[in-house]
Design a protein around this motif. Structure first.
Motif, mmCIF file in Angstrom:
data_model
loop_
_atom_site.group_PDB
_atom_site.id
_atom_site.type_symbol
_atom_site.label_atom_id
_atom_site.label_comp_id
_atom_site.label_asym_id
_atom_site.label_seq_id
_atom_site.Cartn_x
_atom_site.Cartn_y
_atom_site.Cartn_z
ATOM 1 N N HIS A 149 -19.714 -39.288 25.233
ATOM 2 C CA HIS A 149 -18.124 -39.935 25.359
ATOM 3 C C HIS A 149 -18.700 -41.355 25.853
ATOM 4 O O HIS A 149 -17.684 -42.115 25.241
ATOM 5 N N GLN B 20 -21.489 -43.363 23.093
ATOM 6 C CA GLN B 20 -21.272 -43.509 21.766
ATOM 7 C C GLN B 20 -22.370 -44.094 21.139
ATOM 8 O O GLN B 20 -22.442 -45.107 20.303
ATOM 9 N N GLY C 238 -10.156 -34.252 27.699
ATOM 10 C CA GLY C 238 -10.617 -34.388 26.389
ATOM 11 C C GLY C 238 -11.205 -35.543 26.321
ATOM 12 O O GLY C 238 -11.294 -36.560 26.800
ATOM 13 N N ASP D 218 -14.039 -37.788 23.392
ATOM 14 C CA ASP D 218 -14.067 -38.457 21.965
ATOM 15 C C ASP D 218 -15.564 -38.577 21.500
ATOM 16 O O ASP D 218 -16.238 -39.426 21.403
ATOM 17 N N ARG E 19 -17.862 -38.152 18.558
ATOM 18 C CA ARG E 19 -17.547 -38.426 17.145
ATOM 19 C C ARG E 19 -18.646 -37.895 16.162
ATOM 20 O O ARG E 19 -18.536 -38.435 15.044
ATOM 21 N N PRO F 38 -12.937 -26.937 22.091
ATOM 22 C CA PRO F 38 -12.406 -27.922 21.393
ATOM 23 C C PRO F 38 -11.973 -29.136 21.793
ATOM 24 O O PRO F 38 -11.741 -29.950 21.033
ATOM 25 N N GLY G 24 -14.603 -32.775 21.114
ATOM 26 C CA GLY G 24 -14.645 -33.935 20.079
ATOM 27 C C GLY G 24 -13.956 -33.629 18.880
ATOM 28 O O GLY G 24 -12.995 -32.684 19.022
ATOM 29 N N ARG G 25 -14.249 -34.282 17.737
ATOM 30 C CA ARG G 25 -13.441 -34.217 16.503
ATOM 31 C C ARG G 25 -13.977 -32.764 15.595
ATOM 32 O O ARG G 25 -12.983 -32.741 14.897
ATOM 33 N N GLN G 26 -14.974 -32.531 15.663
ATOM 34 C CA GLN G 26 -15.514 -31.595 14.818
ATOM 35 C C GLN G 26 -16.493 -30.593 15.587
ATOM 36 O O GLN G 26 -17.608 -30.787 15.748
ATOM 37 N N TYR H 238 -24.808 -29.244 8.731
ATOM 38 C CA TYR H 238 -24.227 -30.619 9.341
ATOM 39 C C TYR H 238 -25.277 -31.677 9.202
ATOM 40 O O TYR H 238 -24.606 -32.752 9.453
#
Length: 320
Positions: free
Chosen positions: A140, A143, A237, A239, A241, A278, A281-283, A318
């Motif tokens: 996070h 990145q 939360g 991030d 990615r 959850p 991140g985004r996925q 993935y």
């Protein structure tokens, strides 16, 4: 590089991290090259690399895990963090830090070697338990362009006590840590979960009992406060990615004796793991492994065979 204690084809190198009040700091980067006959890309090169972070009271000894990634066509690296395992030196307090972000230094150094010197442009970050808290926070913050996936094996995403106890504990430990960070908030105690893994007590594995002990070490206020700060940050939360895989056992439980055969996570609350996954991140994909112990890839053979199979399916979906 020199040959590692795991033997060929594992090698290791020492990363100089400067010094702190206890003396010189180092980390250790272990490497296992991809198998030439396994699953390389069309041009014959490895598919990428994997960097593995261990948990608390731990170090990298899971040769089977490194061999599995090598068989998938990945160069495998594992990092023994400062004051852990291969990186510990006399006079240092095992496992101690007062800020989990301190580990950014050795992770960054390892990342530079993997991506710069060794030329990898696709790197999977894999981590277990406390490493599974450190890794997503690092991803996070930094990145890195080369990060392609995050794989977490029973990550420590929250403290295991009930909510009211967690709140009181966090407040009390945080206050104590500000004035007496080396105060012991939990004395050493026997760890039957660690014992149950070792061949001495009927388990399947052999590991260095100085680096991965049968007695859970004293817990210091400064260290526990650092963990709780990191967990609170994660709960707000993150991030991350890239695709994230969070693996956990189907259930939690408590061991009473080292000879007790168990099919649950005896260290963490798996409901907490799945609750907080959850926010990473985004996925995010959560996988529940029936019958797994805390370190899923140290579970009994049939269980970890299933875990490897499910991990392989996710990797092919993935990453390939």
């Amino acid at each position: 590089m020199t040959e590692d204690i795991l033997g060929s084809p594992y090698t290791r190198e020492t990363l100089d991290l400067g010094a702190d009040a206890e003396g010189a700091l180092t980390a250790t980067l272990v490497r296992r090259p991809a198998e030439n006959t396994s699953a390389p890309t069309a041009d014959g090169k490895p598919r990428g690399a994997v960097l593995y972070l261990h948990g608390f009271v731990d170090y990298f000894f899971q040769r089977e895990l490194g061999d599995w990634w090598a068989a998938q066509g990945y160069d495998f690296y594992a990092l023994d963090l400062r004051k852990y395992g291969r990186s510990h030196t006399d006079g240092q307090t095992f496992y101690y830090t007062e800020d989990l972000a301190d580990y950014d230094l050795e992770i960054n150094r390892a990342w530079q070697l993997i991506t710069g010197r060794d030329g990898h442009r696709k790197v999977v970050l894999m981590a277990h338990s406390t490493g599974g808290l450190i890794a997503p926070l690092w991803a996070h913050r930094t990145q890195p362009a080369e990060l392609t996936a995050l794989v977490l094996n029973s990550p420590w995403l929250d403290h295991f006590d009930p909510p009211l106890v967690r709140v009181a504990l966090t407040a009390g430990v945080s206050a104590l840590a500000r004035v007496k960070p080396r105060a012991i908030v939990q004395p050493p105690k026997n760890d039957p979960a660690a014992e149950s893994l070792h061949q001495k007590f009927g388990g399947e594995w052999s590991f260095d009992e100085t680096w991965k002990t049968f007695d859970f070490p004293p817990i210091y206020a400064g260290w526990l406060a650092a963990v709780r700060r990191a967990q609170r940050q994660l709960h707000r939360g993150l991030d991350v990615r890239v695709p994230v895989l969070v693996m956990s056992s189907a259930r939690s439980g408590r061991m009473k004796t080292r000879t007790q055969k168990h099919d649950f996570d005896a260290v963490l609350n798996v409901q907490h793991i799945r609750r907080w996954a959850p926010v990473l991140g985004r996925q995010v994909t959560s996988l529940v492994i029936e019958g797994a112990v805390h370190d899923i890839f140290l579970s009994p053979p049939a269980v970890r065979s299933d875990a490897y199979s499910q991990l392989g399916h996710w990797v092919r979906r993935y990453l390939h």
